[in-house]
Design an enzyme around this catalytic site. Structure first.
Site, PDB file in Angstrom:
ATOM      1  N   ASP A   7      -6.699   2.349  -8.388  1.00 60.22           N
ATOM      2  CA  ASP A   7      -7.828   1.589  -7.788  1.00 60.22           C
ATOM      3  C   ASP A   7      -9.045   2.174  -8.580  1.00 60.22           C
ATOM      4  OD1 ASP A   7      -8.250   4.407  -6.968  1.00 60.22           O
ATOM      5  OD2 ASP A   7      -8.281   3.937  -5.010  1.00 60.22           O
ATOM      6  N   SER A   8     -10.288   1.713  -8.202  1.00 62.14           N
ATOM      7  CA  SER A   8     -11.450   1.750  -9.015  1.00 62.14           C
ATOM      8  C   SER A   8     -12.262   3.223  -8.529  1.00 62.14           C
ATOM      9  CB  SER A   8     -12.360   0.655  -8.744  1.00 62.14           C
ATOM     10  OG  SER A   8     -12.805   0.849  -7.193  1.00 62.14           O
ATOM     11  N   GLY A  64     -13.689   3.310  -5.863  1.00 66.88           N
ATOM     12  CA  GLY A  64     -14.731   2.659  -4.591  1.00 66.88           C
ATOM     13  C   GLY A  64     -14.145   3.071  -3.272  1.00 66.88           C
ATOM     14  N   ASP A 116     -15.579  -1.623  -6.241  1.00 64.91           N
ATOM     15  CA  ASP A 116     -16.174  -2.249  -5.117  1.00 64.91           C
ATOM     16  C   ASP A 116     -16.809  -1.358  -3.990  1.00 64.91           C
ATOM     17  OD1 ASP A 116     -13.632  -1.163  -4.238  1.00 64.91           O
ATOM     18  OD2 ASP A 116     -12.872  -3.110  -2.872  1.00 64.91           O
ATOM     19  N   ASP A 164      -0.009  -1.729  -0.184  1.00 62.90           N
ATOM     20  CA  ASP A 164       0.037  -0.256  -0.390  1.00 62.90           C
ATOM     21  C   ASP A 164      -0.189   0.408   0.852  1.00 62.90           C
ATOM     22  OD1 ASP A 164      -2.658   1.221  -0.780  1.00 62.90           O
ATOM     23  OD2 ASP A 164      -3.007  -0.651  -1.345  1.00 62.90           O
ATOM     24  N   CYS A 215      22.029   4.158   7.845  1.00 59.66           N
ATOM     25  CA  CYS A 215      21.161   4.261   6.803  1.00 59.66           C
ATOM     26  C   CYS A 215      22.083   5.084   5.274  1.00 59.66           C
ATOM     27  CB  CYS A 215      20.153   5.410   6.885  1.00 59.66           C
ATOM     28  SG  CYS A 215      18.828   5.474   5.635  1.00 59.66           S
ATOM     29  N   CYS A 252      20.575   6.593   2.651  1.00 63.43           N
ATOM     30  CA  CYS A 252      19.646   7.467   1.729  1.00 63.43           C
ATOM     31  C   CYS A 252      20.167   8.850   1.679  1.00 63.43           C
ATOM     32  CB  CYS A 252      18.134   7.507   2.674  1.00 63.43           C
ATOM     33  SG  CYS A 252      18.000   8.653   3.773  1.00 63.43           S
TER      34      CYS A 252
HETATM   35 ZN   LIG Z   1      18.093   7.398   5.830  1.00 61.99          ZN
END
Ligand SMILES: [Zn+2]
Length: 386
Positions: free
Chosen positions: A112-113, A115, A170, A294, A331, A333
């Site tokens: 980002d800038s 700002g 900005d 984001d 899941c 992960c």
């Molecule tokens: Zn998980």
């Protein structure tokens, strides 16, 4: 990670000059403005709609990039302001830019800038005062020196940091600002955007980085439409971001403002929604045609020991009572493959080992965000269900 080439290419965005960023729309939903696509950057691909994790100070906190990338991170967001206060863009450039510093050579980055960050420091009282004459001036919370960020110096700092996507400077207004205050701020951000565009034309390299313009106008649809028209008309911008005080993108006023903000942007270029990434807002934003989002929420929630579930709900480790099961049985992960809820409870109770718990929960949350929520959203867009 290897991505199969898109089956159908509806549109390939190209310039006559070599450009670093190209955007392929792979499917346009017949139900809404939602589309799936692939952003091609010099450091890899981003499947869209895509979630962008936030590595504020060049770290995702609690998770290293190798594990975060394995959990599905593609584009990662880094805040320039922290590098102005705690580091030095020239030094970063000397060690290979952010890609070299973070050892993230095959994954794209966005900066980002400054700002947004400086104004959020003002809100949290870390910075006492910000002046906006010709740019942003603030006193460093680290050593008290005055830091002056102009539209030009922000672009130059981001050229040195070397992210694939960079943003114009900005101003961030609060979402309780009046229409008059918002209009004045928008005009200032427009002037800064055009100065940033000119500086990038002088000092930047289109073959290495893409500069995004930022649409402002707060919660006022007429201002958003004006901003969309002006920023959207600048062909030099490789893409666009929607900035400034929308609150949650799923609220009715925010949806109206966001719709107006997107109205005049060329549909062939990618659009990023800044700082909004809760699951309901992503769903609402994607249906309006936003491509990337984001937010620090999955990693922040992980550090506070809350697990992200497939439906977007956050559940604190204390509320998970199935000792032998992982956080989320289906899941895949690293955390769910290795840890039972009983083990995670044990880490929580120790106090001294909570850093490991935060690590595991961040890995799980990033995995769910990328591989369950965003991948599921892309599949539903491809089936014209969104
Ligand atoms: Zn998980």
């Amino acid at each position: 990670m290897c991505i199969n080439p898109p089956a159908t290419i509806f549109y390939v965005h190209t310039h006559s000059m070599a450009v670093s960023l190209s955007f392929t729309i792979t499917h346009q939903s017949s139900k809404s403005l939602a589309r799936t696509g692939v952003l091609h950057t010099p450091h890899g691909l981003v499947r869209t709609p895509g979630f962008v994790a936030v590595a504020t100070n060049g770290t995702l906190k609690s998770v290293d990039f190798a594990r975060a990338d394995a959990a599905g991170c593609e584009l990662v967001f880094v805040n320039t302001a922290h590098f102005l206060v705690n580091s030095d863009p020239d030094w970063v450039a000397s060690v290979g830019g952010l890609h070299g510093l973070l050892n993230r050579h095959n994954r794209p980055l966005i900066t980002d800038s400054s700002g947004f960050q400086v104004f959020s420091w003002l809100k949290s009282n870390l910075v006492k005062q910000v002046t906006t004459q010709g740019g942003i001036v603030f006193k460093s919370y680290r050593d008290g020196r005055l830091v002056h960020v102009t539209p030009e110096s922000s672009v130059l700092a981001q050229i040195k940091l070397g992210a694939d996507i960079i943003l114009v400077l900005d101003e961030l207004l609060s979402n309780v600002a009046s229409e008059e205050q918002t209009a004045a701020s928008m005009l200032r951000s427009h002037e800064w955007a055009l100065r940033g565009r000119d500086e990038f034309a002088r000092r930047g390299d289109n073959a290495k980085q893409a500069l995004y313009g930022i649409v402002h106008g707060g919660l006022f649809p007429e201002l958003r439409a004006q901003s969309s028209a002006l920023i959207g008309a600048q062909a030099e911008f490789g893409g666009f971001a929607i900035g400034g005080a929308l609150g949650r993108a799923r609220d009715a006023r925010a949806v109206e403002a966001l719709t107006a903000g997107l109205s005049a942007l060329p549909r062939t270029k990618p659009v990023h929604l800044l700082g909004i990434g809760d699951v309901a807002s992503i769903e609402a934003g994607a249906a309006l045609g936003v491509d990337t989002f984001d937010s620090s929420f999955p990693t922040r929630a992980g550090r506070h020991f809350s697990a992200l579930m497939a439906d977007g709900a956050l559940v604190h480790i204390r509320a998970l009572k199935d000792a032998s099961a992982p956080l989320m049985p289906e899941c895949t992960c690293e955390c769910c493959r290795q840890c039972s809820q009983a083990y995670l409870h044990h880490l929580f109770r120790t106090g001294s080992e909570q850093a490991m718990l935060a690590h595991f929960m961040c890995v799980h949350n990033l995995h769910v965000m990328h591989n369950v929520i965003m991948a599921g959203l892309r599949r539903r867009i491809e089936r014209d269900e969104v």
